[in-house]
Design an enzyme around this catalytic site. Structure first.
Site, mmCIF file in Angstrom:
data_model
loop_
_atom_site.group_PDB
_atom_site.id
_atom_site.type_symbol
_atom_site.label_atom_id
_atom_site.label_comp_id
_atom_site.label_asym_id
_atom_site.label_seq_id
_atom_site.Cartn_x
_atom_site.Cartn_y
_atom_site.Cartn_z
ATOM 1 N N ASN A 1 65.696 69.401 26.394
ATOM 2 C CA ASN A 1 65.211 68.524 25.816
ATOM 3 C C ASN A 1 64.691 68.802 24.610
ATOM 4 O O ASN A 1 64.034 68.101 23.745
ATOM 5 C CB ASN A 1 63.832 68.069 26.728
ATOM 6 C CG ASN A 1 64.084 67.313 27.965
ATOM 7 O OD1 ASN A 1 64.688 66.325 28.020
ATOM 8 N ND2 ASN A 1 63.644 67.914 28.983
ATOM 9 N N ASP B 1 72.710 66.336 30.205
ATOM 10 C CA ASP B 1 71.635 67.389 29.605
ATOM 11 C C ASP B 1 71.340 68.530 30.539
ATOM 12 O O ASP B 1 70.400 69.252 30.206
ATOM 13 C CB ASP B 1 70.409 66.564 28.950
ATOM 14 C CG ASP B 1 69.838 65.855 30.060
ATOM 15 O OD1 ASP B 1 70.322 65.942 31.007
ATOM 16 O OD2 ASP B 1 68.528 65.394 29.570
ATOM 17 N N GLY C 1 59.460 65.038 39.534
ATOM 18 C CA GLY C 1 59.389 64.557 40.940
ATOM 19 C C GLY C 1 59.502 65.248 41.909
ATOM 20 O O GLY C 1 60.321 66.506 41.980
ATOM 21 N N ASN D 1 62.643 67.508 42.302
ATOM 22 C CA ASN D 1 63.896 66.774 42.478
ATOM 23 C C ASN D 1 64.737 67.544 41.231
ATOM 24 O O ASN D 1 64.029 67.090 40.212
ATOM 25 C CB ASN D 1 63.442 65.451 42.512
ATOM 26 C CG ASN D 1 64.996 64.786 42.088
ATOM 27 O OD1 ASN D 1 65.848 65.168 42.659
ATOM 28 N ND2 ASN D 1 64.873 63.579 41.322
ATOM 29 N N ASN E 1 99.391 80.752 -6.665
ATOM 30 C CA ASN E 1 100.272 79.885 -5.769
ATOM 31 C C ASN E 1 99.972 78.392 -6.123
ATOM 32 O O ASN E 1 100.597 77.618 -5.470
ATOM 33 C CB ASN E 1 99.877 80.381 -4.361
ATOM 34 C CG ASN E 1 98.599 79.985 -3.854
ATOM 35 O OD1 ASN E 1 97.656 80.127 -4.721
ATOM 36 N ND2 ASN E 1 98.266 79.619 -2.920
ATOM 37 N N ARG F 1 62.899 64.797 21.375
ATOM 38 C CA ARG F 1 62.422 65.913 21.113
ATOM 39 C C ARG F 1 63.405 67.066 20.533
ATOM 40 O O ARG F 1 63.184 68.067 20.058
ATOM 41 C CB ARG F 1 61.846 66.405 22.550
ATOM 42 C CG ARG F 1 60.344 65.914 22.759
ATOM 43 C CD ARG F 1 59.595 66.808 23.590
ATOM 44 N NE ARG F 1 59.952 66.621 24.919
ATOM 45 C CZ ARG F 1 60.036 67.749 25.822
ATOM 46 N NH1 ARG F 1 59.685 68.795 25.342
ATOM 47 N NH2 ARG F 1 60.479 67.852 26.915
ATOM 48 N N ALA G 1 72.617 58.695 28.843
ATOM 49 C CA ALA G 1 71.880 57.709 27.845
ATOM 50 C C ALA G 1 70.553 57.927 27.236
ATOM 51 O O ALA G 1 70.323 57.230 26.427
ATOM 52 C CB ALA G 1 71.879 56.543 28.798
HETATM 53 C C1 UD1 Z 1 63.886 62.498 36.571
HETATM 54 C C2 UD1 Z 1 63.515 62.271 37.988
HETATM 55 C C3 UD1 Z 1 62.656 63.267 38.474
HETATM 56 C C4 UD1 Z 1 63.484 64.611 38.325
HETATM 57 C C5 UD1 Z 1 63.890 64.873 36.837
HETATM 58 C C6 UD1 Z 1 64.592 66.323 36.758
HETATM 59 C C7 UD1 Z 1 63.917 60.000 38.248
HETATM 60 C C8 UD1 Z 1 62.991 58.523 38.289
HETATM 61 N N1 UD1 Z 1 63.077 61.107 38.157
HETATM 62 O O1 UD1 Z 1 62.770 62.490 35.832
HETATM 63 O O2 UD1 Z 1 62.346 63.152 39.762
HETATM 64 O O3 UD1 Z 1 62.515 65.699 38.716
HETATM 65 O O4 UD1 Z 1 64.646 63.832 36.490
HETATM 66 O O5 UD1 Z 1 64.812 66.660 35.345
HETATM 67 O O6 UD1 Z 1 65.047 59.638 38.528
HETATM 68 N N2 UD1 Z 1 68.699 58.472 31.647
HETATM 69 C C9 UD1 Z 1 69.588 57.575 31.581
HETATM 70 N N3 UD1 Z 1 69.130 56.315 31.636
HETATM 71 C C10 UD1 Z 1 67.742 55.915 31.781
HETATM 72 C C11 UD1 Z 1 66.890 57.037 31.894
HETATM 73 C C12 UD1 Z 1 67.350 58.222 32.195
HETATM 74 O O7 UD1 Z 1 70.772 57.945 31.347
HETATM 75 O O8 UD1 Z 1 67.433 54.606 31.421
HETATM 76 C C13 UD1 Z 1 69.135 59.967 31.973
HETATM 77 C C14 UD1 Z 1 68.698 60.785 30.661
HETATM 78 O O9 UD1 Z 1 69.508 60.958 29.719
HETATM 79 C C15 UD1 Z 1 68.569 62.150 31.370
HETATM 80 C C16 UD1 Z 1 68.542 62.069 32.698
HETATM 81 O O10 UD1 Z 1 68.682 60.600 33.100
HETATM 82 O O11 UD1 Z 1 69.561 63.083 31.222
HETATM 83 C C17 UD1 Z 1 67.090 61.933 33.464
HETATM 84 O O12 UD1 Z 1 66.096 61.099 32.680
HETATM 85 P P1 UD1 Z 1 64.699 61.455 32.393
HETATM 86 O O13 UD1 Z 1 63.841 60.405 31.620
HETATM 87 O O14 UD1 Z 1 64.461 62.840 31.738
HETATM 88 O O15 UD1 Z 1 63.987 61.522 33.833
HETATM 89 P P2 UD1 Z 1 62.701 62.274 34.270
HETATM 90 O O16 UD1 Z 1 61.483 61.163 33.902
HETATM 91 O O17 UD1 Z 1 62.528 63.549 33.768
HETATM 92 CA CA CA Z 2 63.851 64.923 32.100
#
Ligand code: UD1
Ligand code: CA
Length: 453
Positions: free
Chosen positions: A223, A100, A135, A165, A382, A13, A8
């Site tokens: 990203n 992603d 994380g 994570n 043709n 970027r 979602a």
């Molecule tokens: C998240 C993790 C973090 C981890 C990192 C790895 C959490 C709170 N944190 O952080 O511990 O190290 O991923 O990349 O989970 N997404 C949705 N809906 C939302 C928010 C996010 O579908 O409301 C999806 C995004 O499209 C993306 C993924 O979840 O594919 C991760 O979201 P992102 O905002 O990148 O999480 P981080 O803050 O990077």
């Molecule tokens: Ca991320």
């Protein structure tokens, strides 16, 4: 087993109108890579959580066998998984993947499913030299996982932890629903963090088992366009390695691009800068010259595709020779030993056994028999601006250079057309047909001379 794919996020970027998860690597949208890997785990339910980009994502990927859960607004990863819960089987386990993060291998995920099936919390982690932004996985003095703290919420000591994570986890589904219903958003980003469920599991005495991917890039997310192309190159490298492993000769494994499926027989050789799209199969002893583009093509044994040829939706027969600089368009079938030379364009036509069109021709909507010779500069006319018409050339025909075949028209077996002929009616068999104004020489003619003023 359920698989939830989070997709979602916005992807600001990428600086693109295309939703992030629809950007392709190796010719396939990021989220499709994840879906294809998910299928290898034989899930009973697959749910994709989408939001940004709206219906473009389900429309492009298709709705068959996928539950699409819309997340609007996006209040964090925990909130995203909550949207999927109504679509999932209540029992068994749930794997969480990311639209992603395209290159995670089945062999990395499979053991996590087993762990969750045994009632554990399976978490995929990785040690990064630079863990900034991720994380962090916290552990106690017995090295047992105690939780995950987001970079923005981490203290100085926690920021020095290198184990991060990846976000990929597999957990018992009933537990997951319970934990999600208790999530709070009292953190620096005011988001519902999926990661907070780990602490809940630990407090309940659930064993956490961590797993690591064989290669770090398996958990790399996209990203930006820079990260997209990094994964593109990694994937192309794995494809090239697999081909070499299989005995294919690649003049340079760094200069081949496979955007689909490339099947090769024995002793195939591929020169530099070739692009293979869709489904391409190259039978034994096929040689592909430098700078060729092949899309949805079957090339039979022993055929030789010379440099700079472009071939699409076509069948190339055994021992054919194509190019250099040939353009073979959709619907073309070359029988064995056919030759198509430079600057020849062929569309929706068949060329019989041993037939040749060696130089500068356009052949469209034509059926050409065996052992036919098409002279340089031959054109099938043709198209009348509205409709397309067929040209039929039977076996053993010889067509002189610079001939126009005004379709619909037929050239009978064994016929010869004189150079420069504009053929508008059927050419009879075993006969010379020629349409050319008689040549004259005028001895009285003088070249004009410049007038002196
Ligand atoms: C998240 C993790 C973090 C981890 C990192 C790895 C959490 C709170 N944190 O952080 O511990 O190290 O991923 O990349 O989970 N997404 C949705 N809906 C939302 C928010 C996010 O579908 O409301 C999806 C995004 O499209 C993306 C993924 O979840 O594919 C991760 O979201 P992102 O905002 O990148 O999480 P981080 O803050 O990077
Ligand atoms: Ca991320």
């Amino acid at each position: 087993m359920n698989i939830v794919i989070l997709a979602a996020g916005q992807g600001t970027r990428m600086r693109s109108a295309l939703p992030k998860v629809l950007h392709p690597i190796a010719g396939k949208p990021l989220v499709q890579h994840v879906l294809d890997t998910a299928r290898t785990l034989n899930p009973t339910k697959v749910c994709v959580v989408y939001g940004h980009g709206g219906e473009a994502v389900p429309e492009k990927i298709g709705r068959e066998n996928i539950a699409w859960a819309k997340q609007e607004p996006q209040l964090g990863t925990g909130h995203a998984v909550m949207q999927a819960i109504p679509h999932l089987d209540k029992d068994g386990v749930t794997m969480i993947l990311y639209g992603d993060v395209p290159l995670t291998k089945t062999s990395t995920l499979q053991p996590m499913v087993q762990s969750a099936n045994a009632g554990k919390f399976a978490l995929l982690t990785v040690e990064l030299d630079d863990p900034t932004g991720y994380g962090r996985v916290t552990r106690n003095e017995h090295n047992k996982v105690t939780g995950i703290v987001e970079h923005k919420d981490a203290n100085e000591a926690q920021k020095h932890i290198h184990e991060i994570n990846t976000g990929i986890m597999c957990v018992p589904t009933q537990k997951l629903s319970g934990w999600l219903s208790k999530l709070q958003n009292n953190n620096s980003q005011k988001e519902y963090y999926l990661t907070d469920i780990l602490k809940m599991a630990v407090d309940e005495g659930i064993a956490v088992e961590t797993f690591n991917p064989a290669d770090e890039w398996e958990t790399n997310g996209v990203n930006s366009k820079t990260q997209l192309v990094e994964l593109e190159r990694i994937l192309q490298e794995t494809y090239a390695e697999a081909l070499l492993e299989q005995g294919v000769t690649l003049m340079d494994p760094w200069r081949i691009d496979i955007r689909g499926e490339l099947k090769c027989g024995r002793d195939v050789s591929i020169d530099i800068n070739c692009v293979f799209e869709g489904k391409v199969s190259l039978a034994d002893n096929v040689r592909i010259g430098a700078n060729c583009v092949l899309k949805n093509v079957m090339v039979a044994a022993g055929a030789n595709i010379e440099p700079f040829s472009h071939i699409e939706d076509a069948v190339i027969g055994a021992d054919c020779r194509v190019g250099p600089y040939a353009r073979i368009r959709p619907g073309t079938v070359l029988a064995e030993k056919a030759h198509v030379g430079n600057f020849v364009e062929i569309k929706k036509s068949t060329l019989g056994v041993g037939s040749k069109a060696n130089h500068l021709s356009y052949i469209g909507d034509a059926t050409i028999g065996n052992n036919v010779n098409i002279g340089a500069g031959t054109i099938t006319c043709n198209y009348d601006g509205v409709n397309k018409f067929q040209t039929i050339i039977e076996d053993d025909v010889f067509i002189g250079s610079d001939t126009q075949l005004v379709a619909p028209v037929t050239v009978r077996r064994g016929a010869t057309l004189g150079a420069g002929t504009t053929l508008t009616h059927e050419a009879p068999p075993d006969t010379l047909t020629i349409s050319r104004t008689k040549q004259v020489s005028l001895s009285s003619w003088k070249r004009p001379v410049k007038k002196i003023k």
